[in-house]
Design an enzyme around this catalytic site. Structure first.
Site, PDB file in Angstrom:
ATOM      1  N   VAL A  58      -4.708   0.232   8.653  1.00  0.00           N
ATOM      2  CA  VAL A  58      -4.860  -0.290   7.249  1.00  0.00           C
ATOM      3  C   VAL A  58      -4.914   0.889   6.285  1.00  0.00           C
ATOM      4  O   VAL A  58      -5.757   1.122   5.671  1.00  0.00           O
ATOM      5  CB  VAL A  58      -6.155  -0.993   7.153  1.00  0.00           C
ATOM      6  CG1 VAL A  58      -6.111  -2.589   7.672  1.00  0.00           C
ATOM      7  CG2 VAL A  58      -7.269  -0.251   7.920  1.00  0.00           C
ATOM      8  N   HIS A  59      -3.769   1.493   6.027  1.00  0.00           N
ATOM      9  CA  HIS A  59      -3.469   2.615   5.332  1.00  0.00           C
ATOM     10  C   HIS A  59      -3.978   2.501   3.861  1.00  0.00           C
ATOM     11  O   HIS A  59      -4.566   3.255   3.136  1.00  0.00           O
ATOM     12  CB  HIS A  59      -1.961   3.025   5.318  1.00  0.00           C
ATOM     13  CG  HIS A  59      -1.305   3.033   6.496  1.00  0.00           C
ATOM     14  ND1 HIS A  59      -1.687   4.327   7.534  1.00  0.00           N
ATOM     15  CD2 HIS A  59      -0.477   2.518   7.243  1.00  0.00           C
ATOM     16  CE1 HIS A  59      -0.904   4.012   8.662  1.00  0.00           C
ATOM     17  NE2 HIS A  59      -0.185   2.900   8.385  1.00  0.00           N
ATOM     18  N   ASP A  60      -3.667   1.198   3.205  1.00  0.00           N
ATOM     19  CA  ASP A  60      -4.055   1.131   1.844  1.00  0.00           C
ATOM     20  C   ASP A  60      -5.571   1.078   1.507  1.00  0.00           C
ATOM     21  O   ASP A  60      -6.228   1.283   0.626  1.00  0.00           O
ATOM     22  CB  ASP A  60      -3.069  -0.102   1.394  1.00  0.00           C
ATOM     23  CG  ASP A  60      -1.920   0.131   1.206  1.00  0.00           C
ATOM     24  OD1 ASP A  60      -0.950  -0.814   1.298  1.00  0.00           O
ATOM     25  OD2 ASP A  60      -1.220   1.450   1.317  1.00  0.00           O
TER      26      ASP A  60
END
Ligand code: RIB
Ligand code: CA
Length: 314
Positions: free
Chosen positions: A238-240
């Site tokens: 969940v990079h963002d």
């Protein structure tokens, strides 16, 4: 006083989760959500932003910006990860809305309306940010801070061996932003890759009685399928969302002043982010880079923040 925020996103299920968090955060005043091409082409990204906002129906709707494909064209996408529509093929119905202004104009207008107050959270390719800077050269001095998800410092890329997806999609725009005099923070893959949410997440999400719960329970199963099929992982990155957490909970992250640039010519290295890490650097520092975080505390904060907010009561 809530922090004024512009979310620049290429939804993408990853972006959608970050939008859920920002739009339910009483300490964030999301003044605009601007679509950018990346995970999906421009028109789909614009439609997805509208769909997510309609599903969440926040008390105060942000201004929306319409994406257009990068000047270099969009050579890749993440449909294999997030579905052909970028949102797990959920095919949300979107009310036909009045003509949306281009994302870069919305960014310029919102920054000009609140000089030095706006934080731009760039969770996709940097096409819109670069276009806004070119459109209004004074903007770099008026933007409070640009927080960028993307790049790598020492680790491998994810779309090529050398490049992270957001930088690769529009390397010239990324270079414009990196070289601008704006105040910047970069959250690279080296850090965001360390958070992998497991299936246990489904026991921790808000239930279907909330808009956030309903939306994420529709979007996340396809994301887990995509990660299993493409990477053989039993979990999702969940990079963002991690990037948004760095703004919301800065005490959980460690940053370092660094000098970085973006490769725009390389056959093998297009989109690679390069940092001067020599013992005596010659490049001038141009950004803060997140180099570490308290991972377990970040995951706890994600779960806690997903379960708060006005939407949880609905
Ligand atoms: O490399 C990860 C980034 O690329 C994330 O922002 C994801 O949504 C895609 O845009
Ligand atoms: Ca993104």
């Amino acid at each position: 006083m809530a922090r004024k925020v512009i979310l620049d996103v290429d939804p993408g299920i990853d972006d959608a989760m970050a939008m859920c968090l920002a739009l339910t955060d009483p300490e964030m005043d999301v003044v605009a959500v601007t679509a950018v091409a990346g995970n999906v082409p421009a028109a789909q990204a614009t439609r997805n932003v509208q769909a997510i906002i309609e599903q969440l129906d926040p008390p105060r709707w942000p201004r929306l910006g319409a994406a257009s494909d990068p000047d270099t064209g969009l050579s890749v996408d993440r449909k294999s990860l997030y579905g052909s529509d970028g949102l797990g093929d959920t095919s949300f119905v979107v009310a036909e809305r009045q003509h949306l202004l281009p994302s870069e104009k919305v960014i310029c207008d919102q920054v000009r309306d609140a000089p030095h107050e706006v934080t731009i959270v760039a969770l996709g390719p940097l096409t819109n940010i670069a276009r806004a800077i070119v459109r209004d050269p004074e903007l770099t001095a008026l933007i409070g801070r640009i927080v960028v998800m993307g790049g790598t410092v020492a680790g491998p890329g994810n779309i090529t061996p050398a490049a992270e997806f957001n930088m690769y999609c529009d390397a010239p725009s990324a270079q414009v932003v990196f070289r601008s005099l704006s105040t910047k923070t970069l959250v690279p893959l080296d850090v965001t890759n360390r958070v992998e949410l497991s299936y246990n997440l489904f026991h921790q999400l808000p239930d279907e009685s909330s808009r956030v719960g309903r939306l994420l329970r529709a979007l996340l199963p396809p994301a887990f399928r995509g990660y299993r099929q493409q990477f053989g992982l039993e979990g999702i990155h969940v990079h963002d969302t991690v990037t948004l957490m760095s703004l919301r909970h800065p005490e959980l992250f460690t940053t370092k002043a660094m000098a970085g640039d973006v490769e725009t010519q390389g056959e093998l290295t297009l989109g690679a982010t390069v940092f001067d890490r020599r013992r005596v650097p010659a490049w001038r520092c141009n950004m803060e880079v997140v180099v570490d975080m308290h991972k377990d505390a970040v995951v706890e904060a994600i779960i806690r923040d997903l379960n708060r907010g006005p939407f949880s009561a609905e």
